[in-house]
Design a protein around this motif. Structure first.
Motif, mmCIF file in Angstrom:
data_model
loop_
_atom_site.group_PDB
_atom_site.id
_atom_site.type_symbol
_atom_site.label_atom_id
_atom_site.label_comp_id
_atom_site.label_asym_id
_atom_site.label_seq_id
_atom_site.Cartn_x
_atom_site.Cartn_y
_atom_site.Cartn_z
ATOM 1 N N ASP A 328 -74.138 -40.039 -102.357
ATOM 2 C CA ASP A 328 -75.071 -39.767 -101.266
ATOM 3 C C ASP A 328 -76.507 -39.883 -101.762
ATOM 4 O OD1 ASP A 328 -75.616 -37.432 -102.674
ATOM 5 O OD2 ASP A 328 -74.337 -36.174 -101.406
ATOM 6 N N GLU A 329 -77.453 -39.529 -100.890
ATOM 7 C CA GLU A 329 -78.861 -39.709 -101.232
ATOM 8 C C GLU A 329 -79.306 -38.829 -102.393
ATOM 9 O OE1 GLU A 329 -80.316 -38.950 -97.282
ATOM 10 O OE2 GLU A 329 -80.879 -41.049 -97.042
ATOM 11 N N ALA A 330 -78.580 -37.741 -102.617
ATOM 12 C CA ALA A 330 -78.913 -36.852 -103.735
ATOM 13 C C ALA A 330 -78.282 -37.316 -105.045
ATOM 14 C CB ALA A 330 -78.471 -35.429 -103.414
ATOM 15 N N GLY A 331 -77.469 -38.374 -104.979
ATOM 16 C CA GLY A 331 -76.797 -38.871 -106.170
ATOM 17 C C GLY A 331 -75.463 -38.212 -106.434
ATOM 18 N N GLY A 343 -71.672 -43.906 -98.298
ATOM 19 C CA GLY A 343 -72.377 -43.703 -99.556
ATOM 20 C C GLY A 343 -72.743 -45.020 -100.194
ATOM 21 N N GLU A 344 -73.671 -44.969 -101.148
ATOM 22 C CA GLU A 344 -74.036 -46.176 -101.892
ATOM 23 C C GLU A 344 -72.967 -46.469 -102.935
ATOM 24 O OE1 GLU A 344 -77.454 -48.044 -104.861
ATOM 25 O OE2 GLU A 344 -77.425 -45.894 -104.446
ATOM 26 N N ARG A 374 -76.474 -49.194 -109.732
ATOM 27 C CA ARG A 374 -76.774 -48.916 -108.324
ATOM 28 C C ARG A 374 -76.784 -50.249 -107.561
ATOM 29 N NH1 ARG A 374 -79.798 -43.805 -109.010
ATOM 30 N NH2 ARG A 374 -80.847 -43.809 -111.038
ATOM 31 N N MET A 378 -74.050 -50.090 -99.074
ATOM 32 C CA MET A 378 -73.500 -48.876 -98.477
ATOM 33 C C MET A 378 -72.082 -49.157 -97.971
ATOM 34 S SD MET A 378 -76.139 -47.069 -99.030
ATOM 35 C CE MET A 378 -75.694 -45.535 -98.202
ATOM 36 N N LYS A 393 -78.478 -50.787 -98.360
ATOM 37 C CA LYS A 393 -79.214 -49.531 -98.248
ATOM 38 C C LYS A 393 -80.602 -49.763 -97.670
ATOM 39 C CE LYS A 393 -80.449 -45.524 -101.106
ATOM 40 N NZ LYS A 393 -80.403 -44.969 -102.485
ATOM 41 N N LEU A 397 -78.721 -49.650 -93.368
ATOM 42 C CA LEU A 397 -78.394 -48.252 -93.099
ATOM 43 C C LEU A 397 -79.430 -47.726 -92.121
ATOM 44 C CD1 LEU A 397 -76.477 -45.915 -93.768
ATOM 45 C CD2 LEU A 397 -78.154 -45.174 -95.465
ATOM 46 N N LYS A 399 -80.726 -44.759 -89.645
ATOM 47 C CA LYS A 399 -80.656 -43.312 -89.408
ATOM 48 C C LYS A 399 -81.197 -43.045 -88.021
ATOM 49 C CE LYS A 399 -81.319 -42.440 -94.334
ATOM 50 N NZ LYS A 399 -82.188 -41.838 -95.371
ATOM 51 N N LYS A 404 -75.994 -41.442 -89.655
ATOM 52 C CA LYS A 404 -76.157 -42.573 -90.564
ATOM 53 C C LYS A 404 -75.207 -43.663 -90.103
ATOM 54 C CE LYS A 404 -77.390 -39.731 -94.545
ATOM 55 N NZ LYS A 404 -76.986 -39.272 -95.894
#
Length: 494
Positions: A328-331, A343-344, A374, A378, A393, A397, A399, A404
């Motif tokens: 996710d965006e937080a890794g 997710g990426e 990376r 997505m 990404k 993606l 939003k 998402k």
């Protein structure tokens, strides 16, 4: 490490065919071997990658010599070629004899290749004559030594040179041999350019590593596909644009349908193949196109296996040796039991490049802790491990309204509408939703395009109401690059 092309010393059948010109394995060895001896100490070499026997010979010779090769796109503009030449600093350029080179390459020494220059003097080798070893070269280079420097498309700035080691090429081709049951008995057909991973590494070096054969169409056309598959070829590689043309031609071409039905494997890559085209080809031929997923920096990551379930819209499971996760965006890693969680894609394994040439900053930024690359793609993941890519990404993606949303699934829904010939989906700022969904549509009938409300209702019924396009823009055609990928940045800049 084993040689990249063990079959050069042992195989006797046809290795390469471009149009009406061909080379057997002994002939390829007789041409590439002496050239490799000349290249051993020259440093990097550029290859003017026309769709020709000479391009294949030049790349094989460079790899035999352990010299990094830089494939050049003959359609590139002068400024892009100038950047690539300055960045990669080749000492000479290998080119087909008689090819006209642009000014950007004028300062390089040139070596012309005639694929048949040594063949006329070559003593024919019969199948019972035993091995025909290539000229003695240095020991096989180390697995981490650079084999190819392939430049990215440059969508986010000047193209970057991805340094691909010998280890990555061998690992990817052997993993695909496992996934596709690819052997020396296979004959591959394609009409892809030879300056990138799909056409050069998979489509040309792949058959040569197996000891099989490649028949290059020169220029893609359904008549060439019919001819070659009808004459014993077993595999077809293509991009979605090619398969779309096949799908369009099938209703009026029973010979094409028969040829495709007899193929062992139909493979699509480089971009997502719309579900509508999947279904049309399957209905007409009884054969399913399988998809795989990779990129310049990673070569191949996933594929639908030959012994697996073909599943439209999915790029299959990770290849042997490849680790794949969604973050996710937080890794943080996305839960594997939620098929709706986007997710990426991050990957690691022996298939990865080593660096971006002369760009340590970009190389460092490309990797997450633990050696995970990376990808910027997505995806969602089915409970059985099948990966479904929903877009990039940076561009795909969206939003919107707290959701998402992947552009890819909306594009597939639009393409299932009879009034839509081509479609792309992007997002644009919206004061209420954050981003609103924009559909770019090429109608089947330009004089009577489907109404925007009809398209929005079609998507809302097929997927969910929050995924419907809020804006529809009609075009005569979508901007695409050489590989048939839609250039969405060009759309959003309009």
């Amino acid at each position: 490490m084993d040689p990249l092309f063990p079959a050069l010393d042992t195989a006797h059948g046809e290795a390469l065919r471009f149009g009406d010109r061909s080379l057997t394995y002994p002939e390829l060895a007789s041409v590439a071997g002496p050239l490799a001896l000349r290249l051993r100490d020259v440093g990097r070499v550029a290859v003017w990658a026309t769709p020709s026997l000479e391009t294949a010979v030049g790349v094989v010779a460079a790899l035999l010599a352990g010299v990094p090769a830089v494939p050049l796109n003959p359609k590139s503009g002068d400024s892009e070629l100038t950047h690539i030449v300055r960045d990669s600093a080749p000492t000479l350029v290998l080119a087909e004899a008689g090819a006209e080179l642009p000014p950007a390459l004028a300062a390089l020494d040139r070596h012309d290749i005639d694929a048949h220059a040594h063949v006329h003097a070559h003593v024919h080798v019969r199948e019972d004559d035993g091995p025909h070893p290539t000229p003695s070269l240095a020991d096989e280079p180390a697995p981490e030594s650079p084999a190819l420097i392939v430049y990215t498309s440059g969508t986010t700035g000047p193209p970057k040179g991805a340094v691909l080691p010998r280890r990555a090429i061998a690992a990817t081709l052997d993993a695909l041999a496992d996934a596709w049951q690819w052997t020396g008995d296979d004959v591959l057909v394609h009409g892809l350019p030879l300056f990138h991973v799909h056409g050069l590494i998979l489509g040309t070096l792949g058959p040569l590593r197996r000891g099989g054969s490649v028949r290059h169409l020169g220029r893609f056309g359904t008549e060439g596909v019919t001819r070659e598959l009808g004459a014993g070829a077993t595999m077809l590689f293509g991009v979605p644009t090619m398969y779309h043309r096949i799908a369009e031609a099938l209703p009026d071409d029973p010979e094409l349908a028969k040829a495709l039905a007899g193929a062992r494997l139909l493979v699509s890559g480089s971009a997502a193949l719309p579900v509508h085209d999947h279904e049309r080809i399957a209905a007409a031929t009884g054969r399913r196109v399988i998809e795989r997923y990779g990129m310049t920096e990673t070569l191949m990551n996933t594929s639908v296996r030959a012994d697996g379930e073909p599943r439209a819209g999915a790029v299959g499971v990770p290849l042997p040796g490849v680790e794949l996760r969604l973050v996710d965006e937080a890794g943080d890693e996305v839960a594997t039991d939620d098929p709706e969680a986007v997710g990426e894609i991050q990957v690691r394994g022996p298939n990865l490049f080593t660096e971006y040439l002369n760009r340590p900053d970009a190389t460092a930024a490309a990797f997450a802790p633990g050696g995970w690359f990376r990808t910027g793609d997505m995806a969602v993941r089915d409970p059985d491990g099948y990966v479904r890519i929903v877009g990039r990404k940076a561009t795909d993606l969206i939003k919107s309204g707290g959701y998402k949303i992947g552009a890819g699934e909306i594009e597939n829904a639009l393409l299932s509408h009879e009034g839509v010939r081509e479609a792309a989906v992007t997002g644009e700022p919206d004061p209420d939703l954050g981003e609103r969904i924009v559909a770019w549509v090429v109608p089947t009938d330009a004089a009577a395009p489907p109404a925007a409300k009809d398209l929005a209702d079609h998507v809302a019924t097929s997927l969910a109401p929050h995924k419907r396009p809020r804006v529809v823009r009609y075009l005569e055609s979508l901007p695409r690059n050489d590989m048939g990928k839609i250039m969405k940045r060009a759309l959003t800049q309009q």
